[in-house]
Design a protein around this motif. Sequence first.
Motif, short mmCIF file in Angstrom:
data_model
loop_
_atom_site.label_atom_id
_atom_site.label_comp_id
_atom_site.label_asym_id
_atom_site.label_seq_id
_atom_site.Cartn_x
_atom_site.Cartn_y
_atom_site.Cartn_z
N UNK A 70 -5.97 3.24 -6.61
CA UNK A 70 -7.48 2.42 -6.31
C UNK A 70 -7.90 2.41 -8.35
N UNK A 71 -7.71 3.82 -7.98
CA UNK A 71 -8.20 4.71 -9.21
C UNK A 71 -7.69 4.60 -10.47
N UNK A 72 -6.71 4.79 -10.57
CA UNK A 72 -5.53 4.16 -11.97
C UNK A 72 -5.71 3.19 -11.89
N UNK A 73 -5.33 1.74 -10.72
CA UNK A 73 -5.45 0.33 -11.47
C UNK A 73 -6.52 -0.08 -12.24
N UNK A 74 -7.57 0.11 -11.75
CA UNK A 74 -9.33 -0.04 -11.98
C UNK A 74 -9.22 0.73 -12.89
N UNK A 75 -8.53 1.99 -14.15
CA UNK A 75 -9.28 2.44 -15.08
C UNK A 75 -7.61 1.80 -15.73
N UNK A 76 -6.52 1.33 -15.51
CA UNK A 76 -5.59 0.45 -15.67
C UNK A 76 -6.30 -0.35 -16.73
N UNK A 77 -6.33 -1.23 -15.98
CA UNK A 77 -7.42 -2.65 -16.02
C UNK A 77 -8.45 -2.58 -16.77
N UNK A 78 -9.18 -1.72 -17.22
CA UNK A 78 -10.28 -1.31 -17.93
C UNK A 78 -9.99 -1.21 -19.61
N UNK A 79 -8.65 -0.39 -19.55
CA UNK A 79 -7.94 -0.47 -20.33
C UNK A 79 -7.64 -1.09 -21.59
N UNK A 80 -7.56 -2.19 -21.02
CA UNK A 80 -7.02 -3.25 -21.68
C UNK A 80 -8.11 -4.70 -21.57
N UNK A 81 -9.12 -4.19 -21.06
CA UNK A 81 -9.66 -5.26 -21.37
C UNK A 81 -10.13 -6.39 -20.64
N UNK A 82 -9.24 -5.80 -19.65
CA UNK A 82 -9.29 -6.96 -18.14
C UNK A 82 -8.40 -8.11 -18.46
N UNK A 83 -7.62 -7.43 -19.32
CA UNK A 83 -6.29 -8.58 -19.30
C UNK A 83 -5.16 -8.12 -19.51
N UNK A 84 -4.30 -7.82 -18.47
CA UNK A 84 -3.01 -7.37 -18.49
C UNK A 84 -2.23 -7.97 -18.84
N UNK A 85 -1.29 -7.48 -19.83
CA UNK A 85 -0.56 -8.06 -20.84
C UNK A 85 1.15 -7.86 -20.09
N UNK A 86 1.11 -7.16 -18.85
CA UNK A 86 2.10 -6.88 -17.31
C UNK A 86 2.05 -7.43 -16.34
N UNK A 87 2.43 -7.29 -15.20
CA UNK A 87 2.60 -6.73 -14.36
C UNK A 87 1.40 -5.58 -13.69
N UNK A 88 0.69 -4.84 -13.27
CA UNK A 88 0.52 -3.70 -13.14
C UNK A 88 0.83 -3.12 -11.53
N UNK A 89 1.42 -2.16 -11.22
CA UNK A 89 1.91 -1.84 -9.57
C UNK A 89 1.11 -0.42 -9.33
N UNK A 90 1.16 0.78 -8.81
CA UNK A 90 0.23 1.88 -8.60
C UNK A 90 0.96 2.21 -6.85
N UNK A 91 1.86 2.80 -6.56
CA UNK A 91 2.00 3.17 -5.20
C UNK A 91 1.76 4.66 -5.18
N UNK A 92 1.06 5.34 -4.11
CA UNK A 92 1.26 6.66 -4.25
C UNK A 92 1.03 7.03 -2.56
N UNK A 93 1.83 7.62 -2.35
CA UNK A 93 1.69 8.62 -1.07
C UNK A 93 2.04 9.88 -0.91
N UNK A 94 1.57 10.69 0.00
CA UNK A 94 1.93 11.76 0.17
C UNK A 94 2.20 12.55 0.77
N UNK A 95 2.97 13.94 1.16
CA UNK A 95 3.29 13.94 1.87
C UNK A 95 2.45 15.15 2.48
N UNK A 96 3.21 14.66 4.25
CA UNK A 96 2.87 15.58 4.91
C UNK A 96 3.77 16.46 5.90
N UNK A 97 3.60 17.60 6.42
CA UNK A 97 4.97 18.52 6.71
C UNK A 97 4.35 17.82 8.16
N UNK A 98 5.53 18.43 9.42
CA UNK A 98 5.56 17.60 10.71
C UNK A 98 5.56 18.85 11.83
#
Length: 98
Positions: A70-98
Amino acid sequence: MEVVKTVSLPAGILSNIDTELVCKNADNGDFIIMVTDGIIDSFKLEEGGEQNLIKFIEDIDTINPQGIADLILAEAYSKCKDKPVDDMTVLVAKVWKR
């Protein structure tokens, strides 16, 4: 932080294309953050370019994968003045040991 880049066309645009596979080891507690070129391009609108995105990610103060995305997407969106020139997708995963 390690940046891994590949060059690829959008999925589904062509059939029978070779994909580039990259293998990396992830340890317990590591995050895997994937962003589309739209995210990278929005950070390139300012001087410093892609390094701005790396610095932004390094300064994030949460361990919640959804919060990081959410933070990365919000920052990217604000940097383009809320008018993205391309689609913006962020995927974040955390690795946990089982």
